[in-house]
Scaffold this active site. Sequence first.
Site, PDB file in Angstrom:
ATOM      1  N   GLN A  80     -25.776  -0.469 -12.693  1.00  0.00           N
ATOM      2  CA  GLN A  80     -26.707  -1.501 -13.172  1.00  0.00           C
ATOM      3  C   GLN A  80     -25.941  -2.638 -13.850  1.00  0.00           C
ATOM      4  O   GLN A  80     -26.218  -3.816 -13.639  1.00  0.00           O
ATOM      5  CB  GLN A  80     -27.707  -0.900 -14.157  1.00  0.00           C
ATOM      6  CG  GLN A  80     -28.615   0.159 -13.535  1.00  0.00           C
ATOM      7  CD  GLN A  80     -29.518   0.791 -14.584  1.00  0.00           C
ATOM      8  OE1 GLN A  80     -30.063   0.108 -15.442  1.00  0.00           O
ATOM      9  NE2 GLN A  80     -29.668   2.099 -14.529  1.00  0.00           N
TER      10      GLN A  80
ATOM     11  N   HIS B 227       8.587  -1.238  13.176  1.00  0.00           N
ATOM     12  CA  HIS B 227       7.638  -0.339  12.507  1.00  0.00           C
ATOM     13  C   HIS B 227       6.495   0.034  13.451  1.00  0.00           C
ATOM     14  O   HIS B 227       5.472  -0.647  13.462  1.00  0.00           O
ATOM     15  CB  HIS B 227       7.036  -1.036  11.282  1.00  0.00           C
ATOM     16  CG  HIS B 227       8.006  -1.271  10.187  1.00  0.00           C
ATOM     17  ND1 HIS B 227       8.114  -0.448   9.093  1.00  0.00           N
ATOM     18  CD2 HIS B 227       8.918  -2.249  10.010  1.00  0.00           C
ATOM     19  CE1 HIS B 227       9.058  -0.907   8.278  1.00  0.00           C
ATOM     20  NE2 HIS B 227       9.554  -2.000   8.816  1.00  0.00           N
TER      21      HIS B 227
ATOM     22  N   GLU C 179      23.787  -4.363   3.078  1.00  0.00           N
ATOM     23  CA  GLU C 179      22.736  -4.459   2.053  1.00  0.00           C
ATOM     24  C   GLU C 179      23.126  -3.633   0.828  1.00  0.00           C
ATOM     25  O   GLU C 179      22.882  -4.038  -0.300  1.00  0.00           O
ATOM     26  CB  GLU C 179      21.394  -3.946   2.620  1.00  0.00           C
ATOM     27  CG  GLU C 179      20.257  -3.992   1.605  1.00  0.00           C
ATOM     28  CD  GLU C 179      18.918  -3.476   2.148  1.00  0.00           C
ATOM     29  OE1 GLU C 179      18.850  -3.044   3.307  1.00  0.00           O
ATOM     30  OE2 GLU C 179      17.940  -3.509   1.375  1.00  0.00           O
TER      31      GLU C 179
ATOM     32  N   LYS D 238     -33.954   4.719  -8.310  1.00  0.00           N
ATOM     33  CA  LYS D 238     -33.719   4.133  -9.623  1.00  0.00           C
ATOM     34  C   LYS D 238     -32.806   2.905  -9.485  1.00  0.00           C
ATOM     35  O   LYS D 238     -33.095   1.822 -10.005  1.00  0.00           O
ATOM     36  CB  LYS D 238     -33.046   5.186 -10.511  1.00  0.00           C
ATOM     37  CG  LYS D 238     -32.907   4.790 -11.944  1.00  0.00           C
ATOM     38  CD  LYS D 238     -32.451   6.003 -12.748  1.00  0.00           C
ATOM     39  CE  LYS D 238     -32.001   5.587 -14.132  1.00  0.00           C
ATOM     40  NZ  LYS D 238     -31.381   6.694 -14.850  1.00  0.00           N
TER      41      LYS D 238
ATOM     42  N   GLU E 177       4.426   2.262  13.117  1.00  0.00           N
ATOM     43  CA  GLU E 177       3.254   2.753  12.374  1.00  0.00           C
ATOM     44  C   GLU E 177       2.156   1.708  12.238  1.00  0.00           C
ATOM     45  O   GLU E 177       0.988   2.057  12.075  1.00  0.00           O
ATOM     46  CB  GLU E 177       3.656   3.281  10.989  1.00  0.00           C
ATOM     47  CG  GLU E 177       4.101   2.242   9.966  1.00  0.00           C
ATOM     48  CD  GLU E 177       5.581   1.897  10.011  1.00  0.00           C
ATOM     49  OE1 GLU E 177       6.213   2.101  11.067  1.00  0.00           O
ATOM     50  OE2 GLU E 177       6.112   1.394   9.003  1.00  0.00           O
TER      51      GLU E 177
ATOM     52  N   LYS F  69     -25.963   3.815 -14.860  1.00  0.00           N
ATOM     53  CA  LYS F  69     -25.815   2.648 -15.745  1.00  0.00           C
ATOM     54  C   LYS F  69     -24.637   1.738 -15.350  1.00  0.00           C
ATOM     55  O   LYS F  69     -24.797   0.512 -15.317  1.00  0.00           O
ATOM     56  CB  LYS F  69     -25.681   3.112 -17.198  1.00  0.00           C
ATOM     57  CG  LYS F  69     -25.854   1.990 -18.217  1.00  0.00           C
ATOM     58  CD  LYS F  69     -27.279   1.488 -18.342  1.00  0.00           C
ATOM     59  CE  LYS F  69     -28.067   2.336 -19.306  1.00  0.00           C
ATOM     60  NZ  LYS F  69     -29.487   1.996 -19.350  1.00  0.00           N
TER      61      LYS F  69
ATOM     62  N   LYS G 140     -13.142  -0.016  -1.027  1.00  0.00           N
ATOM     63  CA  LYS G 140     -13.805  -1.175  -0.397  1.00  0.00           C
ATOM     64  C   LYS G 140     -13.241  -1.434   0.990  1.00  0.00           C
ATOM     65  O   LYS G 140     -13.962  -1.836   1.898  1.00  0.00           O
ATOM     66  CB  LYS G 140     -13.540  -2.437  -1.238  1.00  0.00           C
ATOM     67  CG  LYS G 140     -14.603  -2.730  -2.257  1.00  0.00           C
ATOM     68  CD  LYS G 140     -14.380  -4.112  -2.847  1.00  0.00           C
ATOM     69  CE  LYS G 140     -12.988  -4.307  -3.287  1.00  0.00           C
ATOM     70  NZ  LYS G 140     -12.489  -4.581  -4.494  1.00  0.00           N
TER      71      LYS G 140
ATOM     72  N   ARG H  15      15.911  -7.564   7.333  1.00  0.00           N
ATOM     73  CA  ARG H  15      16.937  -8.611   7.333  1.00  0.00           C
ATOM     74  C   ARG H  15      18.222  -8.143   8.001  1.00  0.00           C
ATOM     75  O   ARG H  15      19.041  -8.930   8.417  1.00  0.00           O
ATOM     76  CB  ARG H  15      17.320  -8.989   5.902  1.00  0.00           C
ATOM     77  CG  ARG H  15      16.217  -9.626   5.104  1.00  0.00           C
ATOM     78  CD  ARG H  15      16.733 -10.108   3.738  1.00  0.00           C
ATOM     79  NE  ARG H  15      15.607 -10.267   2.832  1.00  0.00           N
ATOM     80  CZ  ARG H  15      14.795 -11.321   2.834  1.00  0.00           C
ATOM     81  NH1 ARG H  15      14.994 -12.302   3.689  1.00  0.00           N
ATOM     82  NH2 ARG H  15      13.785 -11.387   1.996  1.00  0.00           N
TER      83      ARG H  15
ATOM     84  N   TYR I 217       4.997   0.394  -5.743  1.00  0.00           N
ATOM     85  CA  TYR I 217       4.310   1.040  -6.874  1.00  0.00           C
ATOM     86  C   TYR I 217       3.185   0.150  -7.401  1.00  0.00           C
ATOM     87  O   TYR I 217       2.211   0.620  -7.967  1.00  0.00           O
ATOM     88  CB  TYR I 217       5.288   1.339  -8.017  1.00  0.00           C
ATOM     89  CG  TYR I 217       6.088   2.585  -7.779  1.00  0.00           C
ATOM     90  CD1 TYR I 217       5.446   3.806  -7.547  1.00  0.00           C
ATOM     91  CD2 TYR I 217       7.475   2.556  -7.773  1.00  0.00           C
ATOM     92  CE1 TYR I 217       6.182   4.956  -7.310  1.00  0.00           C
ATOM     93  CE2 TYR I 217       8.211   3.705  -7.538  1.00  0.00           C
ATOM     94  CZ  TYR I 217       7.560   4.907  -7.311  1.00  0.00           C
ATOM     95  OH  TYR I 217       8.284   6.044  -7.071  1.00  0.00           O
TER      96      TYR I 217
ATOM     97  N   CYS J  81      12.960   1.795  10.591  1.00  0.00           N
ATOM     98  CA  CYS J  81      13.571   0.629   9.949  1.00  0.00           C
ATOM     99  C   CYS J  81      14.772   1.064   9.108  1.00  0.00           C
ATOM    100  O   CYS J  81      15.801   1.419   9.669  1.00  0.00           O
ATOM    101  CB  CYS J  81      12.527  -0.148   9.162  1.00  0.00           C
ATOM    102  SG  CYS J  81      13.027  -1.872   8.970  1.00  0.00           S
TER     103      CYS J  81
ATOM    104  N   LEU K  13     -12.174   2.193  -5.168  1.00  0.00           N
ATOM    105  CA  LEU K  13     -13.373   2.864  -4.670  1.00  0.00           C
ATOM    106  C   LEU K  13     -13.353   2.985  -3.147  1.00  0.00           C
ATOM    107  O   LEU K  13     -14.153   3.708  -2.567  1.00  0.00           O
ATOM    108  CB  LEU K  13     -14.628   2.099  -5.093  1.00  0.00           C
ATOM    109  CG  LEU K  13     -14.987   2.166  -6.574  1.00  0.00           C
ATOM    110  CD1 LEU K  13     -16.224   1.338  -6.848  1.00  0.00           C
ATOM    111  CD2 LEU K  13     -15.221   3.608  -7.011  1.00  0.00           C
TER     112      LEU K  13
HETATM  113  N1  GLN Z   1      16.258  -3.002   3.997  1.00  0.00           N
HETATM  114  C1  GLN Z   1      16.374  -2.994   5.407  1.00  0.00           C
HETATM  115  C2  GLN Z   1      16.470  -4.398   5.978  1.00  0.00           C
HETATM  116  O1  GLN Z   1      16.067  -5.348   5.347  1.00  0.00           O
HETATM  117  C3  GLN Z   1      15.236  -2.234   6.055  1.00  0.00           C
HETATM  118  C4  GLN Z   1      13.889  -2.815   5.797  1.00  0.00           C
HETATM  119  C5  GLN Z   1      12.751  -1.867   6.069  1.00  0.00           C
HETATM  120  O2  GLN Z   1      12.929  -0.653   6.097  1.00  0.00           O
HETATM  121  N2  GLN Z   1      11.557  -2.397   6.232  1.00  0.00           N
HETATM  122  O3  GLN Z   1      16.923  -4.583   7.066  1.00  0.00           O
END
Ligand code: GLN
Length: 532
Positions: free
Chosen positions: A194, A508, A406, A225, A510, A191, A18, A463, A55, A382, A16
Amino acid sequence: MNTKYIFVTGGVVSSLGKGIISASIGKLLQARGYKVTIQKFDPYINIDPGTLNPYEHGECYVTVDGMETDLDLGHYERFTGIHTTRNNSITTGRIYKTVIDRERHGDYLGKTIQVVPHITDEIKRRMLREDEKGENLDFVITEVGGTIGDIESAPFMEAIRQLRWQLGRDAVCVHLTYVPYLKAAEELKTKPTQHSVKELQGMGIQPDILVLRTERHLDDAVRMKVASFCNVDLECVVQSEDMPSIYQVPVSMQRQGLDAAIMRKIGIPVGETPSMKSWHDFLDKQSNATREVHIGLVGKYDLQDAYKSIRESLNLAGIYNDVKVKLHFINSEDITPENVAKKLEGMAGAVICPGFGHRGIEGKITAIQYTRTHDIPTFGICLGMQMMVIEFARHVLGLADAHSTEMNPDTQHPVIDLMEEQKNITGMGGTMRLGAYDCALQEGSKARSIYGKALIQERHRHRYEFNNTYLDDFEKNGMQCVGRNPEGNLVEVVEQPDKKWFIGTQFHPEYASTVLHPHPLFMDFIKASITM
Ligand code: GLN
């Protein structure tokens, strides 16, 4: 003034908003000059959402002090500009862990440990922020995740019940519900609200304020109401209609007197309504920005919430550049050398998203090769930055099997490799390089001129890192490593000065964009994309 506590719960259904209501309350009280913090209590058992698939839970937001948290903390920070910390994101798992650790330590010797009082006491302690004495907060806003009636949120509700009793007028309960419109009956239905309030009352909590989420305007009769059936004052029943932008919500709440109602309940003088000029200026800019700029989001999660902070950062940067950013999710799993031109057609810029693991990696690399060779503004974040490095190694340095360890631990050219301090780590939860670190920007670089300063702090969650063994090769061939962590010498920013806008950040950015202070990197990226 002693600290006041506002609890925000939700009923009927989830999603909703919050988090937006909590952030709006925070914003409105902050605009009145109060010192506030907003915290989220999630009833799931994970210690933090760091190990959750996007997800399941959307984006994982990272605080400056390195906690992996719920994405609502992103709203709190974007709305108020106030940093949250690890103590602003609590889960059932953390509560239990603290109590069980204490039990093992012998702190409760001789006692049976129970949900009530031991778990509820620990919840109360955290709701009161007892670990954070000296904050001198005027308001602590606590949002409880989940929906009223969930078995798992019961201890949180019991803690709120006790706190309200204990704190008296210093505590206020805001309950968010849903008023559906039934098309066939052409009626708005109260309702469910309520029932939801009854459920709360059954737990001993009488809401002071109701926020009704609705897709249609509710007239006074509906509000009356609800007020009379739920024992709530009419002026304390406000509606939260669908808005074109979440950033209009605080203004709508202020117009309906949500903050004033909270203050009256608590018993503090309401005073003048703050003008929130800069917020209104932002909203004006938002509604005046009609020219569209198309940005491709290259990632693997086809879900709005997965890249929440990136989406918001791009939108905010667009607004401050007087354009409307149209985001196009481009699933990297579907990108091939054959279709990449088609997939990126019409994009003025591309963001290569963060992520983990194998899926969609080659598509990201293909997309980067295309944007690099076609000089389309590209922003790698990243994992996105790591893919920029790999793409460059493969196609410019001629290291055909260059990769990150990785994805391919046996690569001949591990241009992205596990960080030294990560090598002996076996646990998955909370063990990455997390939170804000210093980064020194090289004189004369584009990043340095964008930030306008030499030393910055940005948040991390990774990592793997750029492998400095390859540094000279990269720099001689046109990819510059222009941002470094002064202690570990880790590469944090790469750029290609010969391109229009081609920057990758290991951190990051962002997480640091806010409504009133859009992030300089996003601002400059959009600016470059507009002039394409
Ligand atoms: N998988 C990559 C790492 O661990 C980048 C991680 C990410 O994009 N937050 O370095």
